[in-house]
Design a protein around this motif. Structure first.
Motif, PDB file in Angstrom:
ATOM      1  N   PRO A   1      44.367  41.846  34.511  1.00  0.00           N
ATOM      2  CA  PRO A   1      43.672  43.380  34.303  1.00  0.00           C
ATOM      3  C   PRO A   1      42.072  42.992  34.781  1.00  0.00           C
TER       4      PRO A   1
ATOM      5  N   ALA B   1      47.097  44.710  37.880  1.00  0.00           N
ATOM      6  CA  ALA B   1      46.560  44.737  36.565  1.00  0.00           C
ATOM      7  C   ALA B   1      47.524  44.284  35.701  1.00  0.00           C
ATOM      8  N   GLU B   2      48.649  44.087  36.181  1.00  0.00           N
ATOM      9  CA  GLU B   2      49.740  43.703  35.045  1.00  0.00           C
ATOM     10  C   GLU B   2      49.562  41.987  34.875  1.00  0.00           C
TER      11      GLU B   2
ATOM     12  N   TYR C   1      39.368  44.751  22.636  1.00  0.00           N
ATOM     13  CA  TYR C   1      40.400  45.224  22.844  1.00  0.00           C
ATOM     14  C   TYR C   1      41.365  44.252  23.944  1.00  0.00           C
TER      15      TYR C   1
ATOM     16  N   ILE D   1      36.235  34.727  45.843  1.00  0.00           N
ATOM     17  CA  ILE D   1      36.065  34.553  44.681  1.00  0.00           C
ATOM     18  C   ILE D   1      37.248  35.380  44.073  1.00  0.00           C
TER      19      ILE D   1
ATOM     20  N   ARG E   1      42.201  34.317  41.133  1.00  0.00           N
ATOM     21  CA  ARG E   1      43.863  34.399  41.275  1.00  0.00           C
ATOM     22  C   ARG E   1      44.189  32.997  40.675  1.00  0.00           C
ATOM     23  N   ARG E   2      43.527  31.827  41.117  1.00  0.00           N
ATOM     24  CA  ARG E   2      43.775  30.505  40.863  1.00  0.00           C
ATOM     25  C   ARG E   2      43.500  30.176  39.147  1.00  0.00           C
TER      26      ARG E   2
ATOM     27  N   GLN F   1      45.100  40.831  47.946  1.00  0.00           N
ATOM     28  CA  GLN F   1      45.625  39.606  47.550  1.00  0.00           C
ATOM     29  C   GLN F   1      46.737  39.849  46.422  1.00  0.00           C
ATOM     30  N   GLY F   2      47.188  41.034  46.195  1.00  0.00           N
ATOM     31  CA  GLY F   2      48.401  41.099  45.334  1.00  0.00           C
ATOM     32  C   GLY F   2      48.018  40.818  43.806  1.00  0.00           C
TER      33      GLY F   2
ATOM     34  N   SER G   1      46.173  31.546  37.022  1.00  0.00           N
ATOM     35  CA  SER G   1      47.650  31.206  37.093  1.00  0.00           C
ATOM     36  C   SER G   1      47.994  29.979  36.196  1.00  0.00           C
TER      37      SER G   1
ATOM     38  N   HIS H   1      44.168  48.783  35.947  1.00  0.00           N
ATOM     39  CA  HIS H   1      42.833  48.367  35.563  1.00  0.00           C
ATOM     40  C   HIS H   1      42.200  49.120  34.823  1.00  0.00           C
TER      41      HIS H   1
ATOM     42  N   GLY I   1      48.886  29.901  33.157  1.00  0.00           N
ATOM     43  CA  GLY I   1      49.669  29.974  32.184  1.00  0.00           C
ATOM     44  C   GLY I   1      49.180  30.730  31.050  1.00  0.00           C
TER      45      GLY I   1
ATOM     46  N   SER J   1      40.338  34.831  45.158  1.00  0.00           N
ATOM     47  CA  SER J   1      41.236  33.707  45.333  1.00  0.00           C
ATOM     48  C   SER J   1      41.057  32.667  44.148  1.00  0.00           C
ATOM     49  N   ASP J   2      39.660  32.733  43.787  1.00  0.00           N
ATOM     50  CA  ASP J   2      39.141  31.673  42.544  1.00  0.00           C
ATOM     51  C   ASP J   2      39.633  32.431  41.578  1.00  0.00           C
TER      52      ASP J   2
END
Lengths: 428, 531
Positions: free
Chosen positions: A254, A250-251, A155, A211, A216-217, A246-247, A220, A276, A222, A213-214
């Motif tokens: 997800p 799901a968009e 999916y 974790i 998130r990185r 941490q903002g 990010s 989510h 692309g 923050s990892d």
């Protein structure tokens, strides 16, 4: 008020076990319930105990089975793995139960398994698990990896266009095996090593700052990223909280979870989690008459309309209903006769399709993907067009690709190698 | 992009109500009642194309999650749940359509893709007509879309926008578009405008230029910029890890302060310490139940309440069990372990084994953004402050009050204190109550971070002992330094080793340290040690 309810339930469970000696053994069919009512797993397992009691009560209202009343025998293995084996032995040897509904964690199932095989008991296991097992004495009504994890990843790739994957799990056998399968599967789909991040955390992990923050990185860079979460029950709450704080929405990234259901969500404010995902074979929000009836019955039995239903409850329902059908077909509760009658039994599942029991002791049933809503329910956004046949031994790991399970003649083996044509020495 | 077209069309429609052919519009909506997400996505697109103001109403309703349809007729309605019934309203006129049972209406479900699309469309609109906050968020959302069609919208807004933050996002959005320009001077100017911003989209957009821009000067500038961003990101990561470490340290500190009293000062090996934390967390839950309309302040009420509840239970335990076991550490350990099991099962019977939901107040959610890559979460920030306040309050209590004096006297020399007329038994009970009460306060804080369930205390008991033993028994400064150093070390090694191994490494390190210094970081010296 709730306290009273809990006490009442506890007392009724006690009454059931006490009433045991009062009735002559011949007039009843005994149904063993082997779920933890205390300790860490009580949070998940008490619900299933109540589900079995409800199903038994319902069956008795319909006149029982083979003209006899069903009598539940509830024991408490207290989230203690070796105690599961002891309690199972007690159920089979002392209480002489005809069937057992029970266990949640894989380790407790593995602990019970040798006892079941030694005493030729019959158990229904209602939870999604990592597969790689098929015992003659256990029917697995939860999802095998190909009925949850693989369709979920499909999916993500096909519908959401995900290219990078974080496989996050709690550090124990189910996530490790599932992630091994998923990693092999993703690579077979052409996902590069650098686009897969695997992360394990201890049980009950509560500090997710690093974790998240990892993640998130990682997300990010692309390429569209998703988290495939096999994080176990409790630890999910702080995980999702941290994602929200941490903002990470799901968009953007997800999270698709295999262990988060309605019950887990009932302990949190799901506002920040909207969107989510979770993959299951059942969601409470499924709109079918069977499901509405099941939910109504559950609310009536438990006396609280706020209680939710979830996937392991449906699996318990399917297991129990199939067992009653098989007993009626066999005309006896004898384990071997019932086992033979189980194969091919088809019953309506609660999401509006049919569940079929296969000869590898796993079900054919549909797979659903749901998005978390602000009311703690899931909205079903996708589902497999047909039922998916549960695969006991996954095809995506080299050790098990050649192994099948089939408990009918001529194979009659839960661990049969089709290359060498041999059944492994063990029974499962 | 469509976003812009949608924005201006909607604006137009907003002013001129132009009812299209009713049937056409209604027919467009039909797939919303199906389960086909692709069809729904198309509906959104088509609705935006009509420019009908009613589309906006539908979009808002979908985003708010109250657009439903009647299961029998498929008629679209706005529905909100009150009690067990849905209150229905007409989506366009808002006029009431009566009630419906839970199963008579279904919600129009959408997925992330549609939701995200709708939000972008809404952002384009809000950039024109929204409030200052709306405009800032909209500019930020649209900025990373890098879509040439947004250029007129951005340029137009930049003329009139007064908020600095919004202007910055608009400028960056335009610069990101300029990176694709054919004129190297424009690209160069864009790189300068972006000014090494740490938002991920900036580095992502600069990377292709740094790799293969035809113009050497631009390429070098982009390379330099990417390098600078990477350096800044590294600095940020260290800062972030230290913050996480302090935050973990503050949690450890909160969990351990109470134990520093009961174990550190009194010498009672209190295995039920974690359950005092749990009682505090459940008190928070009960307080929230009792004041459902004032969740924002419930935490402030919960703090003293949790202190009282856990403190009283602590006093009961001390009077009822522990006082008979002073000087018999093994039996104390077993007895308190038993008490912890009893408390867990009691909570399980009273509140059910399921976790309870404690709501986080608005002011503790979200994070404070320092730059594009570094954001500090509010809940952690408040807990750091809170833990230090609790420690300070406890210090003052011990050092500056009469009760603190008595307490220290009793622990240093019980007989002498008794001879001076101090009722040592009561001081013991109150001290134990104090330690337990502080554990209860810790529970209030932890309820904001993790699950509130019967087992939550067990998670913290080992960590608490670790901190107290490591910091030095009987020394509050030691507890502070111990908690912070364990927290920060843990977070600094976690990126290398993973969470599982980090815990093990810490545990081994502490064991080795204790071998070297059995009395911990800050050992008490003098006569009291010899007792």
């Amino acid at each position: 008020m709730k306290a009273k309810k809990g006490l009442k339930l506890g007392l009724s469970a006690l009454a059931f076990s006490v009433s045991l000696s009062a009735v002559a053994a011949d007039d009843v069919i005994k149904v063993g319930v082997l779920h933890s009512l205390s300790g860490t797993m009580a949070i998940s397992e008490t619900t299933l105990k109540d589900t079995v009691l409800m199903l038994v009560e319902q069956q008795n209202q319909r006149g029982g089975l083979l003209g006899k009343k069903l009598q539940p025998v509830v024991v408490d293995p207290a989230s203690n793995w070796p105690l599961f084996a002891e309690r199972a032995r007690q159920l089979l040897e002392r209480d002489k139960v005809d069937v057992i509904f029970g266990t949640w964690t894989s380790v407790s199932r593995k602990s019970v398994l040798p006892v079941l095989e030694e005493l030729n008991g019959l158990m229904f296991y209602p939870v999604q698990y990592e597969g790689e097992e098929s015992s003659r004495n256990i029917f697995y009504t939860g999802a095998a990896p190909n009925q949850q994890a693989i369709p979920a990843v499909d999916y993500l790739i096909n519908e959401l266009g995900i290219e990078r994957f974080v496989l996050a799990g709690t550090d124990y056998v189910y996530p490790r095996t599932t992630n091994r399968i998923l990693e092999a599967y993703l690579k077979s789909k052409g996902v590069a090593d650098a686009d897969i991040m695997i992360n394990y955390t201890p049980f009950g992990h509560s500090d997710w700052q690093t974790i998240v923050s990892d993640i998130r990185r990682f997300g990010s860079q692309g390429k569209k990223t998703a988290v495939v979460s096999t994080i176990n029950g409790d630890a999910n709450v702080p995980f999702y909280l941290e994602l929200g704080n941490q903002g990470v929405s799901a968009e953007d990234i997800p999270v698709i979870a295999f262990s988060v259901g309605e019950e887990e969500l009932s302990g949190i404010d799901t506002g920040p989690l909207v969107g989510h995902l979770a993959a299951w074979n059942y969601f409470m929000s499924a709109e079918s008459d069977e499901n509405f009836a099941f939910i109504d019955k559950w609310h009536e039995f438990i006396g609280d309309t706020n209680r939710v239903t979830n996937d392991p409850m449906e699996a318990t329902y399917i297991g129990f209903t199939m067992w009653t059908k098989a007993v009626e077909a066999a005309g006896t509760t004898d384990v071997d006769a019932v086992r033979a009658a189980m194969y091919g039994i088809t019953i309506p599942n609660l999401t509006g399709g049919y569940a079929v029991m296969n000869t590898n002791h796993h079900l054919t049933k549909p797979v659903l993907i749901g998005e978390i809503q602000d009311d703690g329910q899931f909205s079903i956004v996708w589902q497999t067009p047909n039922g998916v046949i549960g695969d006991a031994w996954t095809d995506y790991l080299p050790d098990s690709a050649n192994i099948i399970a089939d408990w009918t003649a001529p194979v009659n083996c839960g661990n049969f190698n089709i290359r060498t044509g041999r059944c492994s020495g063990q029974n499962y | 992009m469509k976003a812009l077209r949608f924005g201006s069309l909607m604006l137009l429609a907003w002013m001129l109500w132009t009812p299209a052919l009713a049937d056409d519009f209604e027919r467009l909506l039909q797939p919303l009642t199906s389960n086909n997400m692709a069809a729904k996505a198309q509906v959104v697109q088509k609705l935006a194309d009509t420019g009908d103001a009613r589309a906006l109403v539908i979009f808002e309703a979908i985003l708010d999650g109250n657009l439903h349809f009647r299961r029998d007729t498929g008629e679209l309605v706005l529905a909100s749940l009150s009690g067990n019934m849905f209150q229905l309203r007409d989506p366009y006129t808002g006029e009431s359509l009566g009630e419906a049972g839970r199963r008579e209406v279904s919600r129009v479900n959408v997925n992330n893709a549609i939701r995200s699309d709708l939000r972008t469309r809404r952002a384009a609109l809000q950039l024109e007509i929204g409030t200052a906050t709306d405009r800032r968020n909209a500019a930020r959302r649209l900025m990373s879309q890098i879509d040439e069609e947004l250029r007129p919208l951005f340029e137009g807004r930049l003329q009139v926008e007064s908020s600095r933050a919004t202007r910055r996002y608009l400028e960056m959005g335009l610069a990101l578009m300029d990176l694709q320009d054919t004129d190297p001077r424009v690209r160069m100017a864009a790189i300068n405008t972006l000014d090494n911003d740490l938002l991920p989209v900036v580095r992502r957009s600069l990377t292709p230029l740094a790799e293969n821009d035809p113009n050497e000067a631009v390429r070098e500038a982009a390379q330099r910029s990417v390098r600078d961003i990477d350096t800044l990101l590294k600095v940020n990561r260290v800062a972030e890890n230290v913050y996480y470490g302090i935050s973990l340290g503050s949690v450890l500190l909160l969990a351990a302060i109470g134990l520093a009293i009961t174990f550190g000062v009194m010498g009672v090996i209190n295995m039920a310490h974690g359950e005092m934390i749990m009682l505090g967390a459940y008190t928070t839950y009960v307080v929230q139940l009792m004041m459902p309309n004032h969740i924002e302040y419930s935490i402030l009420v919960a703090i003293p309440a949790a202190f009282m509840v856990a403190g009283l239970v602590g006093i009961l335990i001390e009077r009822g069990v522990i006082r008979f076991l002073y000087g018999r550490p093994l039996e104390t350990l077993l007895a308190t372990f038993g008490i912890s099991l009893i408390l867990q099962q009691a909570v399980r019977s009273i509140f059910s084994p399921l976790n309870r939901q404690v709501t986080t107040p608005e002011w503790m959610s979200g994070s404070f953004e320092i730059n594009g890559a570094l954001a500090l979460t509010y809940n952690r920030f408040y807990i750091i402050i809170f833990s230090l306040l609790v420690l300070a309050a406890l210090m003052v209590l011990l050092k500056k009050t009469h009760f603190g004096l008595q307490m220290r006297a009793v622990t240093q020399n019980r007989r002498m204190a008794s001879a001076m007329g101090i009722r040592t038994g009561w001081v013991d009970a109150l001290t134990f109550g104090l330690g337990s009460g502080i554990a209860g306060i810790a529970g209030v804080a932890l309820s904001q971070l993790t699950n509130v369930g019967p087992n939550m205390g067990q998670q913290y008991i080992i960590d608490s002992f670790l901190v107290v033993v490591f910091g030095g028994v009987g020394n509050l400064w030691g507890t502070l330094v111990g908690a912070m150093s364990l927290g920060i070390t843990n977070k600094l090694i976690e990126p290398w080793t993973g969470a599982v191994l980090a815990k093990i490494v810490i545990l081994v390190a502490v064991i080795l340290f204790i071998q070297k210094r059995p009395r911990g970081l800050f050992a008490l010296k003098g006569r009291s040690v010899e007792d």
